[in-house]
Design a protein around this motif. Sequence first.
Motif, short mmCIF file in Angstrom:
data_model
loop_
_atom_site.label_atom_id
_atom_site.label_comp_id
_atom_site.label_asym_id
_atom_site.label_seq_id
_atom_site.Cartn_x
_atom_site.Cartn_y
_atom_site.Cartn_z
N ARG A 6 0.83 -1.22 0.00
CA ARG A 6 0.00 0.00 0.00
C ARG A 6 0.86 1.26 0.00
NH1 ARG A 6 -2.94 -3.34 3.30
NH2 ARG A 6 -2.20 -2.40 5.24
N ASP A 7 2.03 1.19 0.64
CA ASP A 7 2.94 2.35 0.59
C ASP A 7 3.34 2.69 -0.84
OD1 ASP A 7 2.99 2.69 3.32
OD2 ASP A 7 4.80 1.50 3.63
N THR A 10 -0.21 3.83 -2.97
CA THR A 10 -0.78 5.08 -2.48
C THR A 10 -0.10 6.28 -3.14
OG1 THR A 10 -1.39 6.30 -0.48
CG2 THR A 10 0.81 5.39 -0.54
N ALA A 87 0.32 12.34 0.07
CA ALA A 87 -0.54 12.12 1.24
C ALA A 87 -0.73 13.45 1.96
CB ALA A 87 0.08 11.07 2.16
N CYS A 144 -7.60 2.03 -6.51
CA CYS A 144 -6.84 3.24 -6.20
C CYS A 144 -6.08 3.76 -7.42
CB CYS A 144 -5.87 2.97 -5.05
SG CYS A 144 -6.67 2.79 -3.44
N MET A 156 -3.82 10.97 -0.70
CA MET A 156 -4.15 9.58 -0.38
C MET A 156 -3.07 9.02 0.52
SD MET A 156 -5.42 6.52 -2.91
CE MET A 156 -4.01 6.55 -4.01
N GLN A 157 -3.49 8.25 1.53
CA GLN A 157 -2.54 7.70 2.50
C GLN A 157 -2.99 6.33 2.96
OE1 GLN A 157 -0.06 9.77 4.60
NE2 GLN A 157 0.09 8.51 6.42
N ASP A 158 -2.01 5.44 3.13
CA ASP A 158 -2.26 4.11 3.68
C ASP A 158 -2.61 4.22 5.16
OD1 ASP A 158 -2.18 1.39 4.40
OD2 ASP A 158 -0.01 1.48 4.72
N SER A 167 -2.90 8.22 10.27
CA SER A 167 -3.01 8.61 8.86
C SER A 167 -3.68 9.98 8.72
CB SER A 167 -3.79 7.55 8.07
OG SER A 167 -5.09 7.37 8.62
N MET A 207 -7.59 2.48 2.91
CA MET A 207 -6.85 3.69 2.52
C MET A 207 -7.66 4.92 2.93
SD MET A 207 -4.09 2.58 0.82
CE MET A 207 -3.53 3.72 -0.42
N ILE A 209 -8.53 8.79 1.83
CA ILE A 209 -8.52 9.57 0.59
C ILE A 209 -9.11 10.96 0.86
CG2 ILE A 209 -9.65 9.82 -1.66
CD1 ILE A 209 -9.31 6.87 -2.08
#
Length: 334
Positions: A6-7, A10, A87, A144, A156-158, A167, A207, A209
Amino acid sequence: MGGIVRDIFTMGARPIASLNSLRFGELDDERVRELFAGVVAGIAGYGNCLGIPTVGGEVYFHPCYRGNPLVNAMCVGLVKQDEIALAVASDIDSPIMIVGAKTGRDGIHGATFASEELSEASADKRPSVQVGDPFMEKLLIEACLELIAEDLVAGMQDLGAAGLTSSMAECAAKKGRGVEVDVLKVPRRELGMTPYEVMLSESQERMLIVPRSGCERRIEEIFDKWGLDATVIGRVTGDGMFRVYEGENLVGEVPVAALTDDCPVYRRQGEEPPYYKELKSMDLTNLPQLDPLESLKRLLGSPVIASKKWVYTQYDHQVMINTVTVPGREMQPF
């Protein structure tokens, strides 16, 4: 495995390969062997199902890792530099959405658990371990990346360690913003969760968003197509405060900076161990005379040097058919 993948996506990158670096105690310990087998099986199970090849890695054994093995995972992705997603929660009154899987109690205090010394009693802390679903992660990747391709996302961030708490705070802190969240709007898969549990859950395949203005409906349509949730749970504010609501009731309030820039920094005192001092002072001109063949056999018999075939044959390293050099083989000329 899910977190490091996901890192990558994202940021708008497509994951193309994974690697790992593992540290364990000595293999004559039954508990170490159990942990070693479990970690390798976990990496293989998630990565293989997700369809991302594990193309390389290493395994090292030393007594210092007996009580607390070290598991490093890495994912590599491809993205055009001018298409990288950030993010950041920048515009005041922007909605904040949570997308992907529903939230459960798994993973609460997971980051703390990861740093503890493992023992037989650790089994009682299984709720601290996140429950991963690689098949849902694959759907999340595609959804995503579709959002980013349509330029629907401002940030957007995990959801990693500390879940929504970290987050949302991290996204807000980058532009000096605040955030508000209503925990009752967070999709859940367990009944009776408290605001504390919702905010600290580290349930996987989720995630955070921040949509571009007016894009919420399109984002919901895309995630519905992939069979995933997409829900507005809060908004960006301009006062630098992190507020948690349960419906109309304010249940938590703290400055965003207290969770990010103003956190205490621990500076541990380092001390050179006696064995290291002894090794540094060793006289290499007076080494004992040993039989070269016997020495070679002993070296090759060391778990640190011995073949790791048992490990890498559990990983799918050819899925996506892009791997040129597979584990255990030398590169062949074209």
